[in-house]
Design a protein around this motif. Structure first.
Motif, PDB file in Angstrom:
ATOM      1  N   ASN A   1      53.425  41.117  22.236  1.00  0.00           N
ATOM      2  CA  ASN A   1      52.283  40.659  21.446  1.00  0.00           C
ATOM      3  C   ASN A   1      50.964  40.910  22.188  1.00  0.00           C
ATOM      4  OD1 ASN A   1      50.744  39.610  19.401  1.00  0.00           O
ATOM      5  ND2 ASN A   1      51.452  37.503  19.610  1.00  0.00           N
ATOM      6  N   PRO A   2      50.670  42.183  22.501  1.00  0.00           N
ATOM      7  CA  PRO A   2      49.458  42.487  23.260  1.00  0.00           C
ATOM      8  C   PRO A   2      48.202  42.104  22.481  1.00  0.00           C
ATOM      9  CG  PRO A   2      50.427  44.501  22.357  1.00  0.00           C
ATOM     10  CD  PRO A   2      51.405  43.399  22.097  1.00  0.00           C
ATOM     11  N   PRO A   3      47.235  41.468  23.124  1.00  0.00           N
ATOM     12  CA  PRO A   3      46.006  41.063  22.415  1.00  0.00           C
ATOM     13  C   PRO A   3      45.280  42.268  21.826  1.00  0.00           C
ATOM     14  CG  PRO A   3      46.146  40.029  24.589  1.00  0.00           C
ATOM     15  CD  PRO A   3      47.221  41.066  24.532  1.00  0.00           C
ATOM     16  N   HIS A   4      44.680  42.059  20.680  1.00  0.00           N
ATOM     17  CA  HIS A   4      43.847  43.085  20.031  1.00  0.00           C
ATOM     18  C   HIS A   4      44.609  44.409  19.859  1.00  0.00           C
ATOM     19  CE1 HIS A   4      40.391  40.446  20.518  1.00  0.00           C
ATOM     20  NE2 HIS A   4      40.625  40.379  21.808  1.00  0.00           N
ATOM     21  N   LEU A   5      45.842  44.347  19.425  1.00  0.00           N
ATOM     22  CA  LEU A   5      46.645  45.567  19.304  1.00  0.00           C
ATOM     23  C   LEU A   5      45.990  46.563  18.358  1.00  0.00           C
ATOM     24  CD1 LEU A   5      49.158  47.215  19.914  1.00  0.00           C
ATOM     25  CD2 LEU A   5      50.349  45.970  18.079  1.00  0.00           C
ATOM     26  N   HIS A   6      45.541  46.103  17.193  1.00  0.00           N
ATOM     27  CA  HIS A   6      44.885  47.000  16.238  1.00  0.00           C
ATOM     28  C   HIS A   6      43.662  47.664  16.866  1.00  0.00           C
ATOM     29  CE1 HIS A   6      42.697  48.365  12.657  1.00  0.00           C
ATOM     30  NE2 HIS A   6      41.657  47.702  13.134  1.00  0.00           N
ATOM     31  N   SER A   7      42.801  46.876  17.497  1.00  0.00           N
ATOM     32  CA  SER A   7      41.565  47.424  18.062  1.00  0.00           C
ATOM     33  C   SER A   7      41.834  48.344  19.244  1.00  0.00           C
ATOM     34  CB  SER A   7      40.638  46.281  18.497  1.00  0.00           C
ATOM     35  OG  SER A   7      40.093  45.621  17.368  1.00  0.00           O
ATOM     36  N   ASN A   8      42.832  48.021  20.052  1.00  0.00           N
ATOM     37  CA  ASN A   8      43.176  48.896  21.168  1.00  0.00           C
ATOM     38  C   ASN A   8      43.631  50.269  20.684  1.00  0.00           C
ATOM     39  OD1 ASN A   8      42.903  47.686  23.919  1.00  0.00           O
ATOM     40  ND2 ASN A   8      44.095  46.035  22.990  1.00  0.00           N
ATOM     41  N   LEU A   9      44.468  50.304  19.670  1.00  0.00           N
ATOM     42  CA  LEU A   9      44.952  51.580  19.137  1.00  0.00           C
ATOM     43  C   LEU A   9      43.805  52.364  18.503  1.00  0.00           C
ATOM     44  CD1 LEU A   9      48.335  50.426  17.561  1.00  0.00           C
ATOM     45  CD2 LEU A   9      48.022  51.811  19.622  1.00  0.00           C
ATOM     46  N   LYS A  10      42.973  51.690  17.763  1.00  0.00           N
ATOM     47  CA  LYS A  10      41.833  52.352  17.121  1.00  0.00           C
ATOM     48  C   LYS A  10      40.876  52.905  18.164  1.00  0.00           C
ATOM     49  CE  LYS A  10      38.101  51.422  13.783  1.00  0.00           C
ATOM     50  NZ  LYS A  10      37.525  50.397  12.868  1.00  0.00           N
ATOM     51  N   PHE A  11      40.624  52.140  19.207  1.00  0.00           N
ATOM     52  CA  PHE A  11      39.725  52.540  20.287  1.00  0.00           C
ATOM     53  C   PHE A  11      40.229  53.813  20.969  1.00  0.00           C
ATOM     54  CE2 PHE A  11      38.264  52.040  24.765  1.00  0.00           C
ATOM     55  CZ  PHE A  11      36.890  51.933  24.552  1.00  0.00           C
ATOM     56  N   VAL A  12      41.521  53.859  21.264  1.00  0.00           N
ATOM     57  CA  VAL A  12      42.103  55.041  21.901  1.00  0.00           C
ATOM     58  C   VAL A  12      42.014  56.253  20.973  1.00  0.00           C
ATOM     59  CG1 VAL A  12      44.252  56.072  22.735  1.00  0.00           C
ATOM     60  CG2 VAL A  12      43.634  53.757  23.427  1.00  0.00           C
ATOM     61  N   GLN A  13      42.337  56.061  19.706  1.00  0.00           N
ATOM     62  CA  GLN A  13      42.309  57.173  18.755  1.00  0.00           C
ATOM     63  C   GLN A  13      40.904  57.768  18.593  1.00  0.00           C
ATOM     64  OE1 GLN A  13      44.486  54.809  15.577  1.00  0.00           O
ATOM     65  NE2 GLN A  13      45.243  56.854  15.114  1.00  0.00           N
ATOM     66  N   LEU A  14      39.902  56.910  18.589  1.00  0.00           N
ATOM     67  CA  LEU A  14      38.542  57.378  18.329  1.00  0.00           C
ATOM     68  C   LEU A  14      37.830  57.907  19.578  1.00  0.00           C
ATOM     69  CD1 LEU A  14      37.175  54.649  15.883  1.00  0.00           C
ATOM     70  CD2 LEU A  14      37.797  56.999  15.326  1.00  0.00           C
ATOM     71  N   PHE A  15      38.121  57.327  20.740  1.00  0.00           N
ATOM     72  CA  PHE A  15      37.276  57.604  21.891  1.00  0.00           C
ATOM     73  C   PHE A  15      37.983  58.280  23.073  1.00  0.00           C
ATOM     74  CE2 PHE A  15      35.274  54.020  19.646  1.00  0.00           C
ATOM     75  CZ  PHE A  15      34.047  54.615  19.347  1.00  0.00           C
ATOM     76  N   ARG A  16      39.297  58.420  23.017  1.00  0.00           N
ATOM     77  CA  ARG A  16      39.960  59.240  24.027  1.00  0.00           C
ATOM     78  C   ARG A  16      39.671  60.696  23.686  1.00  0.00           C
ATOM     79  NH1 ARG A  16      41.046  60.813  28.817  1.00  0.00           N
ATOM     80  NH2 ARG A  16      43.215  61.311  29.354  1.00  0.00           N
ATOM     81  N   ARG A  17      39.425  61.521  24.702  1.00  0.00           N
ATOM     82  CA  ARG A  17      39.141  62.928  24.436  1.00  0.00           C
ATOM     83  C   ARG A  17      40.242  63.541  23.577  1.00  0.00           C
ATOM     84  NH1 ARG A  17      38.657  66.527  29.203  1.00  0.00           N
ATOM     85  NH2 ARG A  17      39.767  64.952  30.421  1.00  0.00           N
ATOM     86  N   GLU A  18      39.835  64.187  22.501  1.00  0.00           N
ATOM     87  CA  GLU A  18      40.809  64.707  21.540  1.00  0.00           C
ATOM     88  C   GLU A  18      41.774  65.707  22.169  1.00  0.00           C
ATOM     89  OE1 GLU A  18      38.331  66.227  18.442  1.00  0.00           O
ATOM     90  OE2 GLU A  18      38.140  64.278  17.436  1.00  0.00           O
TER      91      GLU A  18
END
Length: 351
Positions: A202-219
């Motif tokens: 149950n990692p905190p902010h799971l939705h936001s963490n995944l979204k953050f990686v998808q949007l801001f990790r170098r493509e």
């Protein structure tokens, strides 16, 4: 597998900061500060910010290749510079880009609350995980790796937590296949275990963490094995959001009964000191944490009106312990990131 706190991971960031302090890098650093300032001129928009950040990565890669500080640099050295750039930019933009919208906060809460309910009754057999793959030690290690994701602010560091978790699972599958002469099963067995690990973690902010990686990790880094593992964790999150009786191999009315019971339990459950002490020495709790034994939750079945003054005093003491431990943990996490924040500030001051 590289970790966010490893020497190899830090060298990219510190090496980048070191070059940015040099007089020859003044023009590059002005470009970075100008980009950050321009972003704050507009209202936050995760998707638009992500597109602008990705475009800036591309522009800065070209600038690095043409700059004297990286004259005759290898592809790996350019990559290290870009990793440092990503971490610097996204640390500066973290409060703007991570879980910044009410919609993201609501999605995080929905996922976390749903997982908290599922934790109380979901077992490996509900996900059709074969007994030969039941390995409490490996599962616990994977849980701990995934739980680290919220301790970091850069997309790369968060993604490394996901990778570490998934590679623990993958190693388990490979070891079992080799020792039992089984054909490697791939996603058919990998995803159910990842779902189970995600529920237990149950990692905190799971939705936001995944979204953050998808949007801001170098493509260019979201490819191959990395893409596979990230996609599987996204699938695990979607499974959890949409889970019903059929997906857990049970009748729908049984599933609803479990969910309602779990909701009642979470409203009155307070852990005793003995449960926190025993958790440090036991790895078998992954499947047993969902129990509601009186020894673990002494007030679980009590009515508020029936509590004696002595029990109310004990309950208040337990509450104070929870708050004290949470405060200590928060301070420790802040201290871990203090050095990097000081470094970031020093770069700004030097410029």
């Amino acid at each position: 597998m590289e970790s966010p706190t490893s020497a190899a991971s830090r060298v990219d960031f510190y090496g980048f900061l070191d070059r940015m302090r040099r007089p020859a890098a003044a023009g590059l650093f002005r470009s970075i500060k100008s980009f950050l300032a321009s972003l704050y001129l507009d209202e936050p928009s995760a998707e638009e910010d992500g597109a602008r950040v990705q475009a800036f990565y591309t522009a800065m890669e070209a600038a690095f290749r043409e700059h004297p500080l990286w004259a005759n640099a290898t592809h790996q050295e350019i990559d290290h510079a870009l990793e440092g750039l990503e971490k610097y930019i996204m640390t500066k933009l973290f409060d703007r880009t991570f879980a910044a919208s009410p919609e993201d906060a609501a999605a995080d809460a929905e996922v976390s609350e749903r997982i908290a309910l599922l934790q109380r009754f979901v077992k490996p057999e509900h996900l059709d995980i074969p007994k030969v793959l039941h390995n409490e030690a490996s599962w616990l290690l994977a849980v701990k790796e995934l739980q680290k994701i919220n301790s970091f602010k850069s997309p790369r560091d968060k993604l490394l937590c996901v990778m570490s978790c998934c590679q623990v699972i993958n190693n388990l599958l490979l070891n079992v296949s080799m020792s039992n002469d089984r054909t490697p099963s791939g996603a058919d067995e990998f995803l159910p275990i990842l779902i189970y690990i995600t529920i237990k973690a149950n990692p905190p902010h799971l939705h936001s963490n995944l979204k953050f990686v998808q949007l801001f990790r170098r493509e260019t880094k979201l490819v191959s094995e990395v893409e596979y593992y990230l996609t599987n964790l996204i699938s695990a999150k979607m499974f959890i959001i949409n889970v019903d009786g059929r997906s857990l191999s049970m009748e729908e009315n049984e599933f609803q009964m479990h969910m309602e019971t779990a909701k009642l339990d979470t409203q009155i459950c307070v852990a005793s000191p003995s449960s926190s002490q025993s958790s440090a020495t036991s790895t078998s709790g992954l499947q047993n944490q969902t129990g509601t034994e009186g020894s673990k939750f002494p007030f679980m079945d009590s009515e508020t009106e029936s509590l004696t003054p002595a029990e109310l005093k004990q309950l208040h003491g337990l509450y104070r312990q929870v708050v004290t431990r949470y405060t200590s943990l928060s301070k420790a996490l802040r201290k871990l990131s203090m050095d990097e924040h000081q470094l970031l500030a020093s770069v700004d001051d030097d410029s």
